[in-house]
Design a protein around this motif. Structure first.
Motif, PDB file in Angstrom:
ATOM      1  N   LEU A  85      -1.621  -3.453 -14.622  1.00 36.28           N
ATOM      2  CA  LEU A  85      -1.125  -3.987 -13.357  1.00 36.28           C
ATOM      3  C   LEU A  85      -1.941  -3.474 -12.166  1.00 36.28           C
ATOM      4  CD1 LEU A  85       2.697  -3.524 -14.041  1.00 36.28           C
ATOM      5  CD2 LEU A  85       1.276  -5.530 -14.495  1.00 36.28           C
ATOM      6  N   ASN A  86      -2.925  -2.623 -12.427  1.00 38.37           N
ATOM      7  CA  ASN A  86      -3.727  -2.034 -11.357  1.00 38.37           C
ATOM      8  C   ASN A  86      -4.535  -3.084 -10.616  1.00 38.37           C
ATOM      9  OD1 ASN A  86      -2.861   0.598 -11.987  1.00 38.37           O
ATOM     10  ND2 ASN A  86      -4.385   0.726 -13.628  1.00 38.37           N
ATOM     11  N   ASN A  87      -4.506  -2.997  -9.293  1.00 39.35           N
ATOM     12  CA  ASN A  87      -5.287  -3.889  -8.427  1.00 39.35           C
ATOM     13  C   ASN A  87      -5.009  -5.367  -8.707  1.00 39.35           C
ATOM     14  OD1 ASN A  87      -6.647  -1.710  -7.095  1.00 39.35           O
ATOM     15  ND2 ASN A  87      -7.897  -1.503  -8.947  1.00 39.35           N
ATOM     16  N   ASN A  88      -3.797  -5.671  -9.179  1.00 41.91           N
ATOM     17  CA  ASN A  88      -3.402  -7.045  -9.486  1.00 41.91           C
ATOM     18  C   ASN A  88      -4.310  -7.719 -10.509  1.00 41.91           C
ATOM     19  OD1 ASN A  88      -1.201  -6.853  -7.805  1.00 41.91           O
ATOM     20  ND2 ASN A  88      -2.256  -7.791  -6.069  1.00 41.91           N
ATOM     21  N   ALA A  89      -4.881  -6.907 -11.418  1.00 44.64           N
ATOM     22  CA  ALA A  89      -5.772  -7.453 -12.444  1.00 44.64           C
ATOM     23  C   ALA A  89      -5.076  -8.516 -13.279  1.00 44.64           C
ATOM     24  CB  ALA A  89      -6.292  -6.331 -13.339  1.00 44.64           C
ATOM     25  N   ASP A  90      -3.788  -8.316 -13.562  1.00 40.18           N
ATOM     26  CA  ASP A  90      -3.052  -9.287 -14.377  1.00 40.18           C
ATOM     27  C   ASP A  90      -2.890 -10.622 -13.660  1.00 40.18           C
ATOM     28  OD1 ASP A  90      -1.300  -7.725 -12.660  1.00 40.18           O
ATOM     29  OD2 ASP A  90       0.367  -8.788 -13.613  1.00 40.18           O
ATOM     30  N   ILE A  91      -2.661 -10.580 -12.355  1.00 41.12           N
ATOM     31  CA  ILE A  91      -2.509 -11.821 -11.588  1.00 41.12           C
ATOM     32  C   ILE A  91      -3.834 -12.576 -11.555  1.00 41.12           C
ATOM     33  CG2 ILE A  91      -1.977 -12.821  -9.330  1.00 41.12           C
ATOM     34  CD1 ILE A  91      -0.049 -10.465  -8.880  1.00 41.12           C
ATOM     35  N   LYS A  92      -4.928 -11.841 -11.354  1.00 43.12           N
ATOM     36  CA  LYS A  92      -6.250 -12.482 -11.340  1.00 43.12           C
ATOM     37  C   LYS A  92      -6.549 -13.135 -12.689  1.00 43.12           C
ATOM     38  CE  LYS A  92      -7.801  -9.168  -7.948  1.00 43.12           C
ATOM     39  NZ  LYS A  92      -8.329  -7.821  -7.802  1.00 43.12           N
ATOM     40  N   THR A  93      -6.226 -12.433 -13.782  1.00 40.44           N
ATOM     41  CA  THR A  93      -6.455 -12.987 -15.118  1.00 40.44           C
ATOM     42  C   THR A  93      -5.568 -14.201 -15.360  1.00 40.44           C
ATOM     43  OG1 THR A  93      -7.096 -10.819 -15.969  1.00 40.44           O
ATOM     44  CG2 THR A  93      -6.421 -12.464 -17.591  1.00 40.44           C
ATOM     45  N   TYR A  94      -4.309 -14.120 -14.949  1.00 40.77           N
ATOM     46  CA  TYR A  94      -3.378 -15.250 -15.069  1.00 40.77           C
ATOM     47  C   TYR A  94      -3.945 -16.481 -14.366  1.00 40.77           C
ATOM     48  CZ  TYR A  94       0.754 -17.914 -13.411  1.00 40.77           C
ATOM     49  OH  TYR A  94       1.642 -18.889 -13.059  1.00 40.77           O
ATOM     50  N   ASP A  95      -4.400 -16.318 -13.133  1.00 45.32           N
ATOM     51  CA  ASP A  95      -4.966 -17.442 -12.382  1.00 45.32           C
ATOM     52  C   ASP A  95      -6.204 -18.015 -13.079  1.00 45.32           C
ATOM     53  OD1 ASP A  95      -3.012 -17.411 -10.392  1.00 45.32           O
ATOM     54  OD2 ASP A  95      -4.164 -16.045  -9.105  1.00 45.32           O
ATOM     55  N   GLU A  96      -7.055 -17.141 -13.616  1.00 44.00           N
ATOM     56  CA  GLU A  96      -8.269 -17.587 -14.305  1.00 44.00           C
ATOM     57  C   GLU A  96      -7.928 -18.371 -15.577  1.00 44.00           C
ATOM     58  OE1 GLU A  96     -10.449 -13.973 -14.926  1.00 44.00           O
ATOM     59  OE2 GLU A  96     -10.946 -13.769 -12.792  1.00 44.00           O
ATOM     60  N   VAL A  97      -6.969 -17.870 -16.354  1.00 50.17           N
ATOM     61  CA  VAL A  97      -6.571 -18.541 -17.596  1.00 50.17           C
ATOM     62  C   VAL A  97      -6.008 -19.928 -17.279  1.00 50.17           C
ATOM     63  CG1 VAL A  97      -4.897 -18.494 -19.502  1.00 50.17           C
ATOM     64  CG2 VAL A  97      -6.221 -16.439 -18.941  1.00 50.17           C
ATOM     65  N   LEU A  98      -5.146 -20.018 -16.268  1.00 51.50           N
ATOM     66  CA  LEU A  98      -4.571 -21.324 -15.920  1.00 51.50           C
ATOM     67  C   LEU A  98      -5.635 -22.279 -15.393  1.00 51.50           C
ATOM     68  CD1 LEU A  98      -1.082 -20.614 -14.343  1.00 51.50           C
ATOM     69  CD2 LEU A  98      -1.690 -21.162 -16.689  1.00 51.50           C
ATOM     70  N   ALA A  99      -6.582 -21.763 -14.617  1.00 56.18           N
ATOM     71  CA  ALA A  99      -7.629 -22.616 -14.054  1.00 56.18           C
ATOM     72  C   ALA A  99      -8.488 -23.243 -15.161  1.00 56.18           C
ATOM     73  CB  ALA A  99      -8.507 -21.819 -13.091  1.00 56.18           C
TER      74      ALA A  99
ATOM     75  N   PRO B 287       0.804  -1.218   0.000  1.00 59.16           N
ATOM     76  CA  PRO B 287       0.000   0.000   0.000  1.00 59.16           C
ATOM     77  C   PRO B 287       0.849   1.286   0.000  1.00 59.16           C
ATOM     78  CG  PRO B 287      -0.959  -1.596   1.494  1.00 59.16           C
ATOM     79  CD  PRO B 287       0.365  -2.155   1.040  1.00 59.16           C
ATOM     80  N   SER B 288       2.052   1.227   0.553  1.00 62.30           N
ATOM     81  CA  SER B 288       2.919   2.414   0.565  1.00 62.30           C
ATOM     82  C   SER B 288       3.676   2.586  -0.750  1.00 62.30           C
ATOM     83  CB  SER B 288       3.919   2.322   1.723  1.00 62.30           C
ATOM     84  OG  SER B 288       4.841   1.278   1.485  1.00 62.30           O
ATOM     85  N   GLY B 289       3.596   1.572  -1.647  1.00 60.68           N
ATOM     86  CA  GLY B 289       4.246   1.677  -2.942  1.00 60.68           C
ATOM     87  C   GLY B 289       5.579   0.958  -3.053  1.00 60.68           C
ATOM     88  N   SER B 290       6.062   0.351  -1.970  1.00 62.86           N
ATOM     89  CA  SER B 290       7.332  -0.361  -2.062  1.00 62.86           C
ATOM     90  C   SER B 290       7.120  -1.742  -2.678  1.00 62.86           C
ATOM     91  CB  SER B 290       8.001  -0.479  -0.690  1.00 62.86           C
ATOM     92  OG  SER B 290       7.190  -1.237   0.184  1.00 62.86           O
ATOM     93  N   ALA B 291       8.179  -2.292  -3.254  1.00 63.81           N
ATOM     94  CA  ALA B 291       8.110  -3.596  -3.912  1.00 63.81           C
ATOM     95  C   ALA B 291       7.948  -4.716  -2.890  1.00 63.81           C
ATOM     96  CB  ALA B 291       9.363  -3.825  -4.738  1.00 63.81           C
ATOM     97  N   ILE B 292       7.091  -5.672  -3.222  1.00 61.93           N
ATOM     98  CA  ILE B 292       6.866  -6.844  -2.367  1.00 61.93           C
ATOM     99  C   ILE B 292       6.756  -8.083  -3.256  1.00 61.93           C
ATOM    100  CG2 ILE B 292       5.672  -5.546  -0.552  1.00 61.93           C
ATOM    101  CD1 ILE B 292       3.018  -6.723  -1.718  1.00 61.93           C
TER     102      ILE B 292
END
Length: 169
Positions: free
Chosen positions: A65-79, A28-33
């Motif tokens: 990359l906003n709100n981890n939209a890409d990660i959610k889509t990645y998970d959906e495509v793989l599922a 939330p502060s903008g640092s890399a995690i």
């Protein structure tokens, strides 16, 4: 090469190291995690002569990359389990393991592909019969050409990293 890490549970090749995917993001502060750390999941192809592992895929480019939209889509495509060699309008990054002595599977995709040999030696076979031997660290840039990959070893598995982006012709 002997595995320095044990193979992943679903991995076909037993002499290559297992893989882990580390996906980064922002706090939330903008640092890399690290958003997530995941063991590789392998799909066995053609009587276990190939192993495919999707490192990451996007369904659009440029990617949001906003709100981890890409990660959610990645998970959906793989599922869904229906990802082909390319993801139309997106990108696909995958590791491919090739069994010893496996024959090249000739194919052509409508994509720009970068192939990097990670382990072993691989021959790039083109439809005109030209064969190019690639060693660890060598890179092929495939521009929608008909091609196949052949592991040159009769005893050891080989591994490549392939990254694809759909192309227009």
């Amino acid at each position: 090469m002997a595995a320095t890490r044990p193979p992943n549970e679903t991995q076909v090749s037993t002499n290559l190291p297992g893989l882990t995917h580390h996906i980064t993001g922002h706090s939330p502060s903008g640092s890399a995690i690290i958003e997530s750390t995941r063991p590789a999941h392998w799909k066995k192809i053609l009587d276990n002569t190939f192993g495919f592992n999707v490192v990451y895929t996007t369904s659009e480019f440029p990617v949001s990359l906003n709100n981890n939209a890409d990660i959610k889509t990645y998970d959906e495509v793989l599922a869904k389990g229906q990802l082909g060699l390319v993801n139309p309008n997106g990108t696909v990054a995958r590791m491919v393991d090739f069994a010893p002595g496996s024959e090249p599977l000739m194919h052509r995709t409508q994509s720009l592909d970068y192939g990097v040999v990670i382990e072993g030696e691989v021959e790039m076979v083109l439809d005109d019969g030209v064969v190019t031997r690639m060693r660890r660290g060598d890179v092929a840039v495939q521009r929608s050409t008909n091609h196949g990959w052949r592991n040159t070893s009769e005893t050891e598995w080989a591994r490549m990293f392939l990254c694809c982006r759909s192309a227009r012709r």
